[in-house]
Structures are given as C-alpha cells and as structure tokens.
Write a protein that holds these residues in place. Structure first.
Motif, short mmCIF file in Angstrom:
data_model
loop_
_atom_site.label_atom_id
_atom_site.label_comp_id
_atom_site.label_asym_id
_atom_site.label_seq_id
_atom_site.Cartn_x
_atom_site.Cartn_y
_atom_site.Cartn_z
N ARG A 193 0.84 -1.18 0.00
CA ARG A 193 0.00 0.00 0.00
C ARG A 193 0.89 1.24 0.00
N THR A 194 0.39 2.34 -0.56
CA THR A 194 1.17 3.57 -0.58
C THR A 194 1.20 4.25 0.78
N ARG A 195 0.20 4.00 1.60
CA ARG A 195 0.13 4.61 2.93
C ARG A 195 -0.83 3.80 3.80
#
Length: 257
Positions: free
Chosen positions: A141-143
């Motif tokens: 996930r990016t964040r």
C-alpha cells in the motif's frame, strides 16, 4: 535514511550488553544483599549511562537535517519520541541506582514511573512506529488506511504516557517523603494508610493516562486492520479484471462437493 554512525551503534550495543550484566543489584539497595554487590551494581549502573546515551544520540542524530519529515510524518515522529524517552529513562535509571536517591524511591511509585517511561515512551512508541512503517510495505500500500488516525494515535499516546508517568513521579516522591517523616517523639508521622489516601488523585490520573494510551492503541489497531483489508480488496479487484477470471460459486469448496 541510513543510521548516523554504525560505529556508535556498535559501541552502544556492546557497551549496553556488557554493563547490563552487572546492574541488577541496584534494585536491592538497603536489603540483605552484600554491600559490595550493591556498590558494584550502582557503579555499573552509572557507567551504563554512556553507551545508552550513545545509542539515543545516534538515533536523534540520524534525524538531523530531516526535522521537516519528522514534523510531517507521524510514523517518524513515533521513532523520534521513542529515542527521547529512551535517553530520559536511561538517565533516570542511573540516577535511581545511586544509594541516597534509592533510599527515597525504593518500593514507591517512582519506580513504577521509571518503568513505564521506558515501556510506554520507548518500547511502545518504537513498536508503533515500526508497525506503521512495515504494514503498508508488507501489504503493498502507498500509505496507511488513514494518516489522520495515525496522527491521532500519536497524540493520544504522548498524552497518555506523560499523564501516567508524571502522576507516578509525583506519587512516588510523596510516598517516599511521607514514609521517612518522623514526629517529635521519633515515631513515623504518617501511617501506610495515610500515604495511600494521599495517592488517590495520582492513581486517578494514572488511570486516565492509561486509558488515553489504550484508546490510542485501539485506534492504531483499527487503522492497521483497515489497511490490510484494503490491500486484500485491491488484490481481489485486480484479479477480477484479468481475462478469464470467474469467482468461485458459493459453497464450491465445501466438503463433499
């Protein structure tokens, strides 16, 4: 971001490993333990401050020049606060190992405050920061699901730790002073029950601080679960878009079918 100094990390690691072997007896001042063993523990506890602060300084110097990232990134802020708490709690540990100070703090809530400064402020903060760093990367996930919840978790943890530790510091010092106060006849001025009644507001504050910290941990757990569920949903959506993909019929994998 590389560590500031690998040499400092090596010195800190082996220094802590060597000195910690001998410091345990400082918890047994004013007991039947031989005096020379107590003195040995006190001496090595004071010397332990050097490698401990080397490790704490190495962590903080790693962030030198990157304070903007610390301000904007709650995950990194967990790590920074953990390093600060570690430096403070190790200083306090060496201070409490001194026999005159230990005569006041022994058996009081001051020891509880010291332990929880390390547990809530150091161990928990660095664990939270590590989890927030690893979870998005492990699940691609990016964040995190909600950066706002990470921020909320950080401030609840800070508030809970400070309220808890400061309450126990005050409680412990008052306990030690009450237990060693004598009246004109040479007897104790306060009974144990008197000291316990005096602790009531501090124990209420301790419960409030612990509750804040617990609420923060629950919020963090929710954020982690939602991040993982979001990754699983994204993976399923990506798979459904591939040619030839068809979801399995309900109950297709039950036994006997």
């Amino acid at each position: 971001m590389p560590i500031f100094s690998y040499r400092m990390s090596i010195v800190g690691f082996w220094g802590i490993t060597f000195f910690y072997i001998w410091v345990g007896s400082h918890h047994l001042h004013h007991t039947a333990l031989p005096q020379w063993v107590q003195t040995l523990g006190m001496t090595f506890s004071v010397m332990l401050l050097v490698p401990s602060w080397i490790a704490a300084a190495n962590a903080l110097l790693t962030l030198n020049g990157a304070w903007r990232k610390v301000r904007d990134d709650a995950t990194l802020r967990f790590m920074m606060v953990a390093a600060v708490f570690y430096g403070l709690s190790t200083f306090e540990g060496s201070f409490l190992a001194l026999r005159p100070v230990n005569s006041l703090s022994h058996y009081t809530d001051w020891t509880v405050a010291h332990v929880h400064a390390g547990t809530l402020g150091w161990n928990s903060m660095v664990t939270f920061g590590a989890i927030y760093y690893l979870v998005p990367r492990l699940w691609k996930r990016t964040r995190m699901y909600s950066p706002a919840l990470v921020e909320l978790h950080f401030w609840l943890s800070i508030a809970g730790a400070f309220v808890y530790v400061f309450a126990m510091w005050n409680s412990g010092i008052i306990q030690g002073l009450m237990w060693r106060t004598y009246n004109e006849s040479g007897t104790l001025a306060y009974s144990f029950l008197d000291s316990l009644v005096a602790m009531h507001p501090y124990y209420v504050a301790r419960a409030a601080g612990g509750l804040l910290f617990l609420v923060g941990a629950v919020i963090g757990f929710y954020n982690i679960v939602m991040t993982i569920r979001g990754a699983q949903s994204a993976a399923l959506d990506a798979a459904s878009e591939r040619p030839g993909f068809a979801p399995a019929p309900r109950g297709a994998f039950q036994a006997g079918e």
